[in-house]
Design a protein around this motif. Structure first.
Motif, PDB file in Angstrom:
ATOM      1  N   VAL A   1     -29.650  -3.860  -7.165  1.00  0.00           N
ATOM      2  CA  VAL A   1     -30.025  -5.075  -7.642  1.00  0.00           C
ATOM      3  C   VAL A   1     -28.921  -5.905  -8.546  1.00  0.00           C
ATOM      4  O   VAL A   1     -28.386  -5.253  -9.190  1.00  0.00           O
ATOM      5  N   ILE A   2     -28.661  -7.084  -8.008  1.00  0.00           N
ATOM      6  CA  ILE A   2     -27.763  -7.711  -8.654  1.00  0.00           C
ATOM      7  C   ILE A   2     -28.351  -8.811  -9.484  1.00  0.00           C
ATOM      8  O   ILE A   2     -29.252  -9.796  -8.960  1.00  0.00           O
ATOM      9  N   ARG A   3     -28.021  -9.105 -10.766  1.00  0.00           N
ATOM     10  CA  ARG A   3     -28.567 -10.286 -11.485  1.00  0.00           C
ATOM     11  C   ARG A   3     -27.468 -11.218 -11.502  1.00  0.00           C
ATOM     12  O   ARG A   3     -26.081 -10.897 -11.893  1.00  0.00           O
TER      13      ARG A   3
ATOM     14  N   THR B   1     -32.432 -17.515 -13.360  1.00  0.00           N
ATOM     15  CA  THR B   1     -32.154 -15.991 -13.354  1.00  0.00           C
ATOM     16  C   THR B   1     -32.607 -15.518 -12.176  1.00  0.00           C
ATOM     17  O   THR B   1     -33.712 -15.765 -11.713  1.00  0.00           O
ATOM     18  N   VAL B   2     -31.698 -15.017 -11.355  1.00  0.00           N
ATOM     19  CA  VAL B   2     -32.044 -14.413 -10.158  1.00  0.00           C
ATOM     20  C   VAL B   2     -31.652 -13.047  -9.904  1.00  0.00           C
ATOM     21  O   VAL B   2     -30.680 -12.777 -10.347  1.00  0.00           O
ATOM     22  N   LEU B   3     -32.501 -12.364  -9.355  1.00  0.00           N
ATOM     23  CA  LEU B   3     -32.368 -10.834  -8.989  1.00  0.00           C
ATOM     24  C   LEU B   3     -32.281 -10.853  -7.306  1.00  0.00           C
ATOM     25  O   LEU B   3     -33.097 -11.305  -6.620  1.00  0.00           O
ATOM     26  N   VAL B   4     -31.146 -10.163  -6.859  1.00  0.00           N
ATOM     27  CA  VAL B   4     -30.997  -9.995  -5.640  1.00  0.00           C
ATOM     28  C   VAL B   4     -30.629  -8.753  -5.308  1.00  0.00           C
ATOM     29  O   VAL B   4     -30.282  -7.854  -5.829  1.00  0.00           O
ATOM     30  N   SER B   5     -31.595  -8.419  -4.303  1.00  0.00           N
ATOM     31  CA  SER B   5     -31.788  -6.762  -3.929  1.00  0.00           C
ATOM     32  C   SER B   5     -31.343  -6.568  -2.430  1.00  0.00           C
ATOM     33  O   SER B   5     -32.018  -7.419  -1.578  1.00  0.00           O
TER      34      SER B   5
ATOM     35  N   VAL C   1     -23.018 -11.667  -2.679  1.00  0.00           N
ATOM     36  CA  VAL C   1     -24.049 -10.484  -2.450  1.00  0.00           C
ATOM     37  C   VAL C   1     -25.247 -10.845  -1.822  1.00  0.00           C
ATOM     38  O   VAL C   1     -26.355 -10.198  -1.760  1.00  0.00           O
ATOM     39  N   SER C   2     -25.589 -12.293  -1.358  1.00  0.00           N
ATOM     40  CA  SER C   2     -26.820 -12.754  -0.761  1.00  0.00           C
ATOM     41  C   SER C   2     -26.556 -12.722   0.834  1.00  0.00           C
ATOM     42  O   SER C   2     -25.679 -12.964   1.503  1.00  0.00           O
ATOM     43  N   PHE C   3     -27.568 -12.025   1.441  1.00  0.00           N
ATOM     44  CA  PHE C   3     -27.745 -12.185   3.164  1.00  0.00           C
ATOM     45  C   PHE C   3     -29.036 -12.566   3.356  1.00  0.00           C
ATOM     46  O   PHE C   3     -30.142 -12.623   2.496  1.00  0.00           O
ATOM     47  N   LYS C   4     -29.103 -13.091   4.396  1.00  0.00           N
ATOM     48  CA  LYS C   4     -30.587 -13.460   5.199  1.00  0.00           C
ATOM     49  C   LYS C   4     -31.428 -12.367   5.065  1.00  0.00           C
ATOM     50  O   LYS C   4     -32.794 -12.596   4.909  1.00  0.00           O
ATOM     51  N   THR C   5     -31.247 -11.165   4.888  1.00  0.00           N
ATOM     52  CA  THR C   5     -32.102 -10.080   4.672  1.00  0.00           C
ATOM     53  C   THR C   5     -32.426  -9.534   3.344  1.00  0.00           C
ATOM     54  O   THR C   5     -33.137  -8.727   2.982  1.00  0.00           O
ATOM     55  N   SER C   6     -31.722 -10.321   2.407  1.00  0.00           N
ATOM     56  CA  SER C   6     -31.843 -10.000   1.173  1.00  0.00           C
ATOM     57  C   SER C   6     -33.258 -10.494   0.264  1.00  0.00           C
ATOM     58  O   SER C   6     -34.015 -11.294   0.888  1.00  0.00           O
ATOM     59  N   SER C   7     -33.837  -9.565  -0.665  1.00  0.00           N
ATOM     60  CA  SER C   7     -34.988  -9.955  -1.374  1.00  0.00           C
ATOM     61  C   SER C   7     -34.294 -10.605  -2.657  1.00  0.00           C
ATOM     62  O   SER C   7     -33.624 -10.196  -3.343  1.00  0.00           O
ATOM     63  N   ILE C   8     -35.014 -11.892  -2.867  1.00  0.00           N
ATOM     64  CA  ILE C   8     -34.585 -12.577  -3.896  1.00  0.00           C
ATOM     65  C   ILE C   8     -35.789 -12.920  -4.951  1.00  0.00           C
ATOM     66  O   ILE C   8     -36.810 -13.530  -4.545  1.00  0.00           O
ATOM     67  N   VAL C   9     -35.595 -12.825  -6.336  1.00  0.00           N
ATOM     68  CA  VAL C   9     -36.808 -13.213  -7.052  1.00  0.00           C
ATOM     69  C   VAL C   9     -35.908 -14.103  -8.054  1.00  0.00           C
ATOM     70  O   VAL C   9     -35.052 -13.876  -8.419  1.00  0.00           O
TER      71      VAL C   9
END
Length: 87
Positions: free
Chosen positions: A4-6, A81-85, A25-33
């Motif tokens: 998880v990247i903030r 604020t974004v969390l990328v998983s 660190v973002s990809f079309k398959t990433s989960s983003i909150v």
């Protein structure tokens, strides 16, 4: 194991708009909150009188896009604020 990247994005605006944010660190398959908050002139978050909402978030390769709405008559300072998983 999930990584998880903030990320934090600061901006200024009002109304309904789409905010693209480049991210290696973002990809079309990433989960983003994503969340949004109003910030003062010092960058400190607070709950003000304006309603701020995140409507949709879309992950792309190298970028994510966030649909934001700020219900106020003047431009306001905000922080996303974004969390990328990437599982």
């Amino acid at each position: 194991m999930s990584t998880v990247i903030r990320r934090v994005f600061n901006g200024r605006g009002r109304g309904s708009f789409v905010q693209p944010i480049n991210s290696p660190v973002s990809f079309k398959t990433s989960s983003i909150v994503a969340s949004i908050t109003e910030v003062d002139g010092n960058g400190d978050p607070f709950v003000g009188a304006a309603r701020m909402t995140v409507h949709n978030v879309a992950a792309r390769d190298g970028q994510y896009v966030i649909w934001v709405n700020i219900e106020w008559g003047d431009d306001l300072n905000y922080r996303l604020t974004v969390l990328v998983s990437n599982d």
